[in-house]
Motif scaffolding. Structure first.
Motif, short mmCIF file in Angstrom:
data_model
loop_
_atom_site.label_atom_id
_atom_site.label_comp_id
_atom_site.label_asym_id
_atom_site.label_seq_id
_atom_site.Cartn_x
_atom_site.Cartn_y
_atom_site.Cartn_z
N ILE A 102 0.86 -1.18 0.00
CA ILE A 102 0.00 0.00 0.00
C ILE A 102 0.89 1.23 0.00
CG2 ILE A 102 -1.67 1.38 1.32
CD1 ILE A 102 -2.82 -1.16 2.45
N SER A 103 0.52 2.23 -0.77
CA SER A 103 1.21 3.51 -0.76
C SER A 103 0.18 4.62 -0.74
CB SER A 103 2.11 3.66 -2.00
OG SER A 103 2.72 4.94 -2.04
N THR A 104 0.28 5.50 0.25
CA THR A 104 -0.64 6.62 0.36
C THR A 104 0.17 7.92 0.37
OG1 THR A 104 -2.34 5.38 1.56
CG2 THR A 104 -2.36 7.77 1.84
N VAL A 105 -0.10 8.79 -0.60
CA VAL A 105 0.66 10.03 -0.75
C VAL A 105 -0.30 11.18 -0.99
CG1 VAL A 105 2.67 8.83 -1.71
CG2 VAL A 105 0.91 9.70 -3.25
N PRO A 106 0.14 12.44 -0.73
CA PRO A 106 -0.71 13.60 -1.06
C PRO A 106 -1.04 13.60 -2.54
CG PRO A 106 1.12 14.26 0.34
CD PRO A 106 1.40 12.84 -0.08
N LEU A 107 -2.25 13.98 -2.89
CA LEU A 107 -2.70 13.96 -4.28
C LEU A 107 -1.78 14.76 -5.19
CD1 LEU A 107 -4.92 13.01 -6.21
CD2 LEU A 107 -6.13 15.13 -5.75
N GLU A 108 -1.31 15.94 -4.72
CA GLU A 108 -0.47 16.78 -5.56
C GLU A 108 0.88 16.12 -5.84
OE1 GLU A 108 -0.39 18.40 -1.27
OE2 GLU A 108 -1.83 17.61 -2.73
N GLY A 109 1.23 15.08 -5.08
CA GLY A 109 2.50 14.41 -5.28
C GLY A 109 2.54 13.54 -6.52
N ILE A 110 1.39 13.20 -7.11
CA ILE A 110 1.39 12.31 -8.27
C ILE A 110 0.63 12.88 -9.46
CG2 ILE A 110 1.64 10.23 -6.89
CD1 ILE A 110 -1.70 10.87 -8.43
N GLY A 111 0.04 14.06 -9.32
CA GLY A 111 -0.80 14.60 -10.38
C GLY A 111 -0.08 14.77 -11.70
N GLY A 163 -8.86 17.41 -7.11
CA GLY A 163 -9.20 17.43 -5.69
C GLY A 163 -7.98 17.53 -4.80
N LYS A 164 -8.24 17.55 -3.50
CA LYS A 164 -7.19 17.58 -2.51
C LYS A 164 -7.32 16.33 -1.66
CE LYS A 164 -7.03 22.64 -2.31
NZ LYS A 164 -7.16 23.84 -1.43
N GLY A 165 -6.30 16.06 -0.89
CA GLY A 165 -6.32 14.89 -0.04
C GLY A 165 -5.22 13.93 -0.42
N THR A 166 -5.49 12.63 -0.31
CA THR A 166 -4.47 11.63 -0.59
C THR A 166 -4.90 10.68 -1.71
OG1 THR A 166 -5.39 10.15 1.09
CG2 THR A 166 -3.64 11.65 1.79
N THR A 167 -3.93 10.08 -2.33
CA THR A 167 -4.15 9.03 -3.31
C THR A 167 -3.55 7.75 -2.76
OG1 THR A 167 -4.15 10.54 -5.19
CG2 THR A 167 -3.64 8.24 -5.63
N THR A 168 -4.27 6.65 -2.87
CA THR A 168 -3.82 5.37 -2.32
C THR A 168 -3.68 4.34 -3.42
OG1 THR A 168 -4.87 5.82 -0.18
CG2 THR A 168 -4.32 3.53 -0.67
N LEU A 169 -2.53 3.69 -3.43
CA LEU A 169 -2.25 2.61 -4.37
C LEU A 169 -2.18 1.31 -3.59
CD1 LEU A 169 -1.32 2.06 -7.40
CD2 LEU A 169 1.00 2.09 -6.48
N VAL A 170 -2.93 0.28 -4.03
CA VAL A 170 -2.95 -1.02 -3.38
C VAL A 170 -2.65 -2.09 -4.42
CG1 VAL A 170 -4.28 -2.68 -2.03
CG2 VAL A 170 -4.71 -0.23 -1.76
N GLY A 171 -1.71 -2.98 -4.13
CA GLY A 171 -1.38 -4.08 -5.04
C GLY A 171 -1.21 -5.37 -4.26
N MET A 172 -1.57 -6.50 -4.88
CA MET A 172 -1.51 -7.80 -4.21
C MET A 172 -0.48 -8.71 -4.87
SD MET A 172 -3.57 -7.43 -1.73
CE MET A 172 -3.53 -9.13 -1.15
N LEU A 173 0.34 -9.35 -4.02
CA LEU A 173 1.30 -10.34 -4.48
C LEU A 173 0.78 -11.75 -4.26
CD1 LEU A 173 4.52 -8.76 -2.94
CD2 LEU A 173 3.77 -8.61 -5.31
N GLU A 174 0.00 -11.93 -3.22
CA GLU A 174 -0.51 -13.25 -2.85
C GLU A 174 -1.82 -13.07 -2.10
OE1 GLU A 174 1.79 -16.95 -0.97
OE2 GLU A 174 1.31 -15.44 0.52
N GLY A 175 -2.77 -13.98 -2.27
CA GLY A 175 -4.04 -13.90 -1.56
C GLY A 175 -4.96 -12.85 -2.17
N LYS A 176 -5.94 -12.40 -1.37
CA LYS A 176 -6.94 -11.47 -1.85
C LYS A 176 -7.23 -10.39 -0.81
CE LYS A 176 -9.35 -14.94 -4.66
NZ LYS A 176 -10.64 -15.64 -4.92
N ILE A 177 -7.75 -9.28 -1.31
CA ILE A 177 -8.28 -8.22 -0.45
C ILE A 177 -9.60 -7.77 -1.06
CG2 ILE A 177 -6.97 -6.43 -1.67
CD1 ILE A 177 -6.91 -4.84 0.95
N HIS A 178 -10.61 -7.55 -0.22
CA HIS A 178 -11.88 -7.02 -0.72
C HIS A 178 -12.35 -5.93 0.22
CE1 HIS A 178 -14.29 -9.11 2.40
NE2 HIS A 178 -13.41 -10.07 2.26
#
Length: 230
Positions: free
Chosen positions: A151-160, A169-184
């Motif tokens: 998981i990576s969570t950064v300020p929105l302006e950091g990746i625009g 918008g303002k706030g944060t952007t979150t990136l989620v990736g899976m190597l094994e198993g599942k998330i829901h």
């Protein structure tokens, strides 16, 4: 390769992010091995197994922080922070692992069995037979059992600019990736009319999503063997 328009940007490349986190192959491999080892136990406390450079521990978000040495015990609502070019490995009593990258903020709620990643990057691993836990980061909330991912969570302006998103918008952007198993779980966002929405998601190995505060999440796939090899 990442299957969205910003695939050339560093933020959207899992190999590039891996280098920034300081989470090499042996770290990911050990997480994958630990995921199948434990059963039972709980999420009542964690221990700092490793630290690099600046890692601090505070009783809560507003409490005074002090340096966290290897072996330091982390309790419910305690807050762990890592500095620039710093990282930490945390291990819970059920052998759940969390490896925090630099400039990260982490806490957990024992009663709700939830880990909170307020800021920064983390590589996590959850043993299969020790009960489900919740992961919370930015606009994302999801449940995992036997799973390994990041998981990576950064300020929105950091990746625009890098990712050429249309978000204003303002706030944060979150990136989620899976190597094994599942998330829901669900990704919360607000439309241009101020209406709040929650988009459900389910990710398996090689799946990734990017959650923005003012639009539905974007989904993509990444190459796990290349991620591990690089």
């Amino acid at each position: 390769m990442i299957a969205w328009t910003c695939q050339k940007a560093a933020f959207c490349s899992p190999t590039s992010r891996s280098r920034q986190w300081g989470l090499p192959l042996f770290a990911i491999t050990s997480l994958l091995c630990a995921a199948g080892m434990a059963s039972g136990a709980d999420l009542s406390q964690a221990v700092v197994r490793q630290k690099v450079n600046v890692v601090t521990l505070a009783p809560n978000l507003t409490g005074e922080a002090h340096s966290a040495a290897p072996g330091a015990v982390i309790h419910d609502e305690n807050v762990v922070r890592t500095g620039t070019e710093s990282r930490a490995e945390l291990e819970f009593t059920d052998l759940t692992l969390a490896r925090l990258g630099s400039n990260s903020i982490f806490s957990f709620d024992a009663k709700a069995r939830a880990m909170n990643f307020t800021q920064g990057a983390v590589l996590f691993s959850k043993p299969t037979n020790s009960g489900a836990i919740q992961l919370r980061s930015g606009a994302i909330s999801g449940a995992i059992t036997g799973s390994t991912g990041f998981i990576s969570t950064v300020p929105l302006e950091g990746i625009g600019k890098a990712c050429h998103t249309r978000s204003h918008g303002k706030g944060t952007t979150t990136l989620v990736g899976m190597l094994e198993g599942k998330i829901h779980g669900g990704a919360r966002w607000t439309d241009s009319g101020g209406r709040e929405h929650t988009s459900p998601f389910r990710l398996g190995p090689g799946d990734m999503l990017m959650a923005l505060p003012d639009g539905p999440p974007h989904f993509a796939q990444f190459d796990i063997p290349r991620f591990l090899k690089t």
